[in-house]
Write a protein that holds these residues in place. Structure first.
Motif, mmCIF file in Angstrom:
data_model
loop_
_atom_site.group_PDB
_atom_site.id
_atom_site.type_symbol
_atom_site.label_atom_id
_atom_site.label_comp_id
_atom_site.label_asym_id
_atom_site.label_seq_id
_atom_site.Cartn_x
_atom_site.Cartn_y
_atom_site.Cartn_z
ATOM 1 N N VAL A 136 3.277 47.417 7.956
ATOM 2 C CA VAL A 136 3.189 46.687 6.689
ATOM 3 C C VAL A 136 2.481 45.354 6.872
ATOM 4 O O VAL A 136 1.597 44.980 6.092
ATOM 5 N N GLU A 137 2.855 44.615 7.905
ATOM 6 C CA GLU A 137 2.296 43.277 8.116
ATOM 7 C C GLU A 137 0.799 43.324 8.412
ATOM 8 O O GLU A 137 0.047 42.447 7.976
ATOM 9 N N LEU A 140 -0.914 43.912 5.143
ATOM 10 C CA LEU A 140 -0.779 42.717 4.307
ATOM 11 C C LEU A 140 -1.744 41.629 4.757
ATOM 12 O O LEU A 140 -2.480 41.065 3.931
ATOM 13 N N VAL A 162 0.407 48.505 1.239
ATOM 14 C CA VAL A 162 1.616 47.758 1.594
ATOM 15 C C VAL A 162 2.778 48.178 0.700
ATOM 16 O O VAL A 162 3.885 48.457 1.180
ATOM 17 N N ASP A 166 6.301 49.550 1.587
ATOM 18 C CA ASP A 166 7.438 48.676 1.299
ATOM 19 C C ASP A 166 7.355 48.223 -0.161
ATOM 20 O O ASP A 166 6.689 47.239 -0.471
ATOM 21 N N ASN A 168 9.207 46.630 -1.937
ATOM 22 C CA ASN A 168 9.837 45.350 -2.234
ATOM 23 C C ASN A 168 9.170 44.197 -1.482
ATOM 24 O O ASN A 168 9.844 43.246 -1.080
ATOM 25 N N GLN A 169 7.858 44.302 -1.322
ATOM 26 C CA GLN A 169 7.114 43.250 -0.633
ATOM 27 C C GLN A 169 6.560 42.276 -1.688
ATOM 28 O O GLN A 169 5.555 42.562 -2.338
ATOM 29 N N ASP A 171 4.946 39.375 -1.572
ATOM 30 C CA ASP A 171 3.611 38.809 -1.377
ATOM 31 C C ASP A 171 2.522 39.810 -1.741
ATOM 32 O O ASP A 171 1.439 39.422 -2.186
ATOM 33 N N ALA A 172 2.808 41.092 -1.543
ATOM 34 C CA ALA A 172 1.830 42.118 -1.930
ATOM 35 C C ALA A 172 1.682 42.153 -3.439
ATOM 36 O O ALA A 172 0.568 42.262 -3.964
#
Length: 219
Positions: A136-137, A140, A162, A166, A168-169, A171-172
């Motif tokens: 994910v990171e 992102l 992303v 995930d 529930n990210q 920032d995405a």
């Protein structure tokens, strides 16, 4: 089971004190094994004792200058100390010594980001995401760099990846909103994305500002 294997098992189980004891014993019994020094140094890095870790990594390199993981570990110490130029040099040495991993490419990219060289970060972060498509990171950060450079379409794609990994990210969602706002003039979806980011993270100041900006411009 070797001392190293026992140490790694203890490390996996979260027993750092026991792992340290095993790795120290491994160094005593095999003082010319560079991996033993790296293992012990990595434990010190985990507990934040960076000054104790660095000499161990240098010792591993002294024993075998082709030990690529030792350079990677040196880079990690410098990155944590916010010495990004030194970290970059160490990571580059790891790459030259043959280390090929998603983590290495990711850290090379992050060094470039920290050194304000986003264009140079792109290929490294792209490669990190390719090598570990579930990271994910990596997706992102790759998307953030692309968006910052104005490459909105590929940035949008990365943010969507992303969120598929995930949902529930926050920032995405925020950065997806930025793409809608900046590139597509789609204020409705931009606001929805900002609202979703704020729903997940109520103190997301940038998302809150984005909503206020759209509401102000819509009047």
């Amino acid at each position: 089971m070797s001392l190293r294997e026992q140490g790694l098992k203890s490390l996996k189980d979260g027993n750092l004190e026991e792992a340290t004891a095993y790795f120290l014993k491994a160094i005593e019994e095999h003082p010319e094994d560079p991996i033993a020094y790296i293992n012990l140094g990595d434990v010190f890095v985990m507990v934040g004792e960076l000054e104790r870790a660095l000499p161990l990594f240098h010792k591993a390199i002294e024993i075998d200058e082709d030990t690529a993981t030792a350079y990677y570990s040196v880079g990690t110490v410098y990155y944590k100390k916010e010495k990004y130029k030194e970290a970059l040099e160490a990571y580059e040495r790891a790459l030259k010594k043959g280390l090929q991993s998603a983590d290495l490419y990711f850290m090379l990219g992050m060094c470039m980001v920290q050194l304000d060289q986003p264009k140079l970060a792109v290929p490294y972060l792209q490669r990190a995401a390719e090598l570990n498509p579930q990271d994910v990171e990596a997706h992102l950060q790759y998307g953030l760099v692309l968006g910052g450079l104005g490459y909105y379409d590929p940035a949008k794609k990365e943010m969507e990846i992303v969120l598929s990994l995930d949902p529930n990210q926050p920032d995405a969602y925020y950065n997806l909103g930025v793409v809608y706002y900046m590139n597509e003039n789609d204020w409705d979806n931009a606001k929805k994305s900002f609202e979703k980011a704020l729903e997940i993270k109520p103190d997301h100041a940038l998302a809150a500002y984005g909503i206020k900006l759209i509401e102000k411009m819509s009047k």
